[in-house]
Scaffold this motif. Sequence first.
Motif, PDB file in Angstrom:
ATOM      1  N   GLY A  65      -8.688 -39.818  44.867  1.00 51.34           N
ATOM      2  CA  GLY A  65      -9.269 -39.503  43.552  1.00 51.34           C
ATOM      3  C   GLY A  65     -10.780 -39.521  43.537  1.00 51.34           C
ATOM      4  N   ARG A  66     -11.400 -39.389  44.699  1.00 48.89           N
ATOM      5  CA  ARG A  66     -12.866 -39.404  44.747  1.00 48.89           C
ATOM      6  C   ARG A  66     -13.391 -37.973  44.619  1.00 48.89           C
ATOM      7  NH1 ARG A  66     -12.985 -44.823  46.675  1.00 48.89           N
ATOM      8  NH2 ARG A  66     -10.892 -45.482  46.044  1.00 48.89           N
ATOM      9  N   GLU A  67     -14.641 -37.876  44.183  1.00 53.33           N
ATOM     10  CA  GLU A  67     -15.249 -36.562  43.989  1.00 53.33           C
ATOM     11  C   GLU A  67     -15.659 -35.986  45.344  1.00 53.33           C
ATOM     12  OE1 GLU A  67     -14.780 -36.302  40.816  1.00 53.33           O
ATOM     13  OE2 GLU A  67     -15.483 -34.227  40.648  1.00 53.33           O
ATOM     14  N   LEU A  68     -15.575 -34.655  45.463  1.00 54.21           N
ATOM     15  CA  LEU A  68     -15.903 -34.030  46.736  1.00 54.21           C
ATOM     16  C   LEU A  68     -17.078 -33.064  46.567  1.00 54.21           C
ATOM     17  CD1 LEU A  68     -14.991 -34.200  49.618  1.00 54.21           C
ATOM     18  CD2 LEU A  68     -13.404 -32.334  49.179  1.00 54.21           C
ATOM     19  N   PHE A  69     -18.041 -33.171  47.473  1.00 53.90           N
ATOM     20  CA  PHE A  69     -19.244 -32.346  47.467  1.00 53.90           C
ATOM     21  C   PHE A  69     -19.391 -31.702  48.846  1.00 53.90           C
ATOM     22  CE2 PHE A  69     -19.693 -35.897  44.641  1.00 53.90           C
ATOM     23  CZ  PHE A  69     -20.296 -35.383  43.509  1.00 53.90           C
TER      24      PHE A  69
ATOM     25  N   ARG B 247     -10.317 -34.949  52.866  1.00 50.65           N
ATOM     26  CA  ARG B 247      -8.947 -34.971  52.354  1.00 50.65           C
ATOM     27  C   ARG B 247      -8.592 -36.368  51.853  1.00 50.65           C
ATOM     28  NH1 ARG B 247      -4.511 -36.535  54.608  1.00 50.65           N
ATOM     29  NH2 ARG B 247      -5.253 -36.472  56.756  1.00 50.65           N
ATOM     30  N   LEU B 248      -8.976 -37.392  52.614  1.00 52.27           N
ATOM     31  CA  LEU B 248      -8.681 -38.765  52.203  1.00 52.27           C
ATOM     32  C   LEU B 248      -9.386 -39.083  50.883  1.00 52.27           C
ATOM     33  CD1 LEU B 248      -9.006 -40.448  55.709  1.00 52.27           C
ATOM     34  CD2 LEU B 248      -6.884 -40.093  54.408  1.00 52.27           C
ATOM     35  N   ALA B 249     -10.615 -38.553  50.725  1.00 51.74           N
ATOM     36  CA  ALA B 249     -11.352 -38.791  49.480  1.00 51.74           C
ATOM     37  C   ALA B 249     -10.608 -38.182  48.304  1.00 51.74           C
ATOM     38  CB  ALA B 249     -12.767 -38.216  49.595  1.00 51.74           C
ATOM     39  N   LEU B 250     -10.129 -36.949  48.482  1.00 55.78           N
ATOM     40  CA  LEU B 250      -9.393 -36.296  47.391  1.00 55.78           C
ATOM     41  C   LEU B 250      -8.119 -37.071  47.066  1.00 55.78           C
ATOM     42  CD1 LEU B 250      -9.600 -32.464  48.001  1.00 55.78           C
ATOM     43  CD2 LEU B 250     -10.787 -33.852  46.294  1.00 55.78           C
TER      44      LEU B 250
END
Lengths: 403, 403
Positions: free
Chosen positions: A273-277, A267-270
């Motif tokens: 603005g980071r990509e999620l895999f 969630r913090l990555a999203l």
Amino acid sequence: MQTSQGLAVPPPDAYCRAAGMNHPAPMPEDALDRLRLARTEGVGAQTYLRLLQRFGSARAALAALPRYGRGTLVPPPMGAVEREMAALAKLGGRFLFLGAPGYPALLGMLHDPPPVLALLGDPVALAPRAVALVGARNASAAGRRIAEELAEALAGAGLTVISGLARGIDAAAHLGALRARAHGAKPGAGRTVAAVAGGLDQPYPPENAALQARIAAEGGAVLAEAPLGTAPLARHFPRRNRIVAGLSLGVVVVEAAPRSGSLITARLALEAGRELFAVPGSPLDPRCRGSNDLIRQGAHITESAEDVLAHLPEAPREAPLVEPRLDWGEPAPPPPLPPAPPGTSPDMTQVIELLGTAPMPVDEVVRRCHLSPSVVQAILLDLELAGQVEMLPGNRVALTGRS
Amino acid sequence: MQTSQGLAVPPPDAYCRAAGMNHPAPMPEDALDRLRLARTEGVGAQTYLRLLQRFGSARAALAALPRYGRGTLVPPPMGAVEREMAALAKLGGRFLFLGAPGYPALLGMLHDPPPVLALLGDPVALAPRAVALVGARNASAAGRRIAEELAEALAGAGLTVISGLARGIDAAAHLGALRARAHGAKPGAGRTVAAVAGGLDQPYPPENAALQARIAAEGGAVLAEAPLGTAPLARHFPRRNRIVAGLSLGVVVVEAAPRSGSLITARLALEAGRELFAVPGSPLDPRCRGSNDLIRQGAHITESAEDVLAHLPEAPREAPLVEPRLDWGEPAPPPPLPPAPPGTSPDMTQVIELLGTAPMPVDEVVRRCHLSPSVVQAILLDLELAGQVEMLPGNRVALTGRS
């Protein structure tokens, strides 16, 4: 020189040549002041950033502190900060200061970047494009193997592999990246960086102490936001997770149960603005429910390093909610409103009456109250330090309900 | 009465009351002619449909056949067709004719619907909304369990579960649906339908003969496009797969290796505008690569029946490539061009010169050659039956390269 946050960088006239460090980088002249402000109880990452934005330097912010927080914001004695710096140098570590050279650019883009990080190992590990691998502590053997192979392949492709030194997937990710580097045949192979929840001298879990030492010794780096001597507590882990996400262009989740820490990192990555895999897994394995759910919500389904490389961007997407950039490195113009205890000025009363517990954009506050933006910012900082308002991502503000 | 294909339905004055059938449905008056045309070697599903569209009835098409295909299109003797009908009735089965009552509406929307299906069991099983479950023959125990549980839950929700009676996932899907029905406590539970590649009297694989009998006996149905006595050969399976997809609003793929038959079913489902679902699995299991790949391409990630129910539409999406609808049930106006051997009319020469091996929309052929649409359709049918052109989905046509 400007960093990605638009922070001005001090001249490289102060160096910290810690033992065994290959790539020394300049320390800011006011390192002790910054560390003292950062170590002040009640001054969190966001408050630290806003204090520097308002007062232009850590020293000026320290001088202004007694006027805030009803006198509760007391910086540690200078001697304590000097002792921490010496202890870290003795360990062979060094500090990275927000806005100073060597501070990871992507991490500085968070709305709450760590004011200071303690680093063991090689700071160069932070330079390449980075991807995080996180997942379950009680991972299956298959999950650990997937993490190790993914990390080896991603490091083999020249990326830095970030993780959190936990049991299970984290440890497997670090080991896989180390394996890519272990063979002299791979000169271009990436490195691995561990972000830990406690102090650098408190490896956790204890069985990963040797892994932490290997990472620092074999071209990687270990980062801690907490001071030396801090035992990792539950509340430290989400803050560690934001560092894992913040350092990375993308986060790969391998085996995550619902409501697990890995999903916090996702969630913090999203949010940043980071990509999620996410690596898919059997619906019969509860450890895969969280990662499968991420795929359902739009994470890239990931079976191999190629899936990551195909979608890892050159830079973070513009986050849906981002903080405004302010050049606090250059001396700010003197605050138009003298800092004063909350609740005394008519302007402040006007601002408070506009706010509610639902978040409101600061721009809207400015429009509605007919005060200048800098006056409003000053009032909001006063209120925040007094605990009456909370600043939120996207330059929004809300009342905390306390007064 | 019009079916979804716009086909007019004959009056219900002919019935086939096969032994043990609960719900007899009218047979078309010209059932024997239709079966004879359908059983003519060289007349496939698309050609059958176009012949009826052109000549208005199976009898008229049979009468015109000698003029096509250089005399190679020879219908079987009427006696052979009568014997097939009697043999099926003796088995307790019945025929479903394209465009006649009881023919599955969704299947009739394919561009190449089976002209006739032999059915064992209860035709009512074809009435509810249906979803297909398909997957690997060499499925893992976990995959079979997932298929069985999914099928039980979907049948429990009142859906008909379609599959192909193969080993592994198919058999597990049928068994799961039967289990939902087995308990009298579930009066609203759905049924299961098996589409088989060979004749109804040639259960394949042999170990699933008992399962086929159970399906037919316990409220479900078994469907075969091939005549009785047909041993299932490799080339029959893709045609069986299109029936599995064609009967269903959506297809769920559980464990499919790359280039497996399940992926053919998935492609056919997409071509027919059906929803696609796939169960995720470990990247370490090669049996999951195909299903994971479907998720990568946009299939709904599926861990439970809720995931299917949430995305199963009321009707197929408009397929990207669909055949034009023609009312071949009503007598067509007499063909403006008398059927003639290919290559003899100037109009035909003109059409051939327009065509290439790359598919071209028939509308464009009409526009370019300044002939009426019905004349062009007649010429194209002549050329198709002569093997010189191939009709493709989306009402496109291409030269086969043969002359």
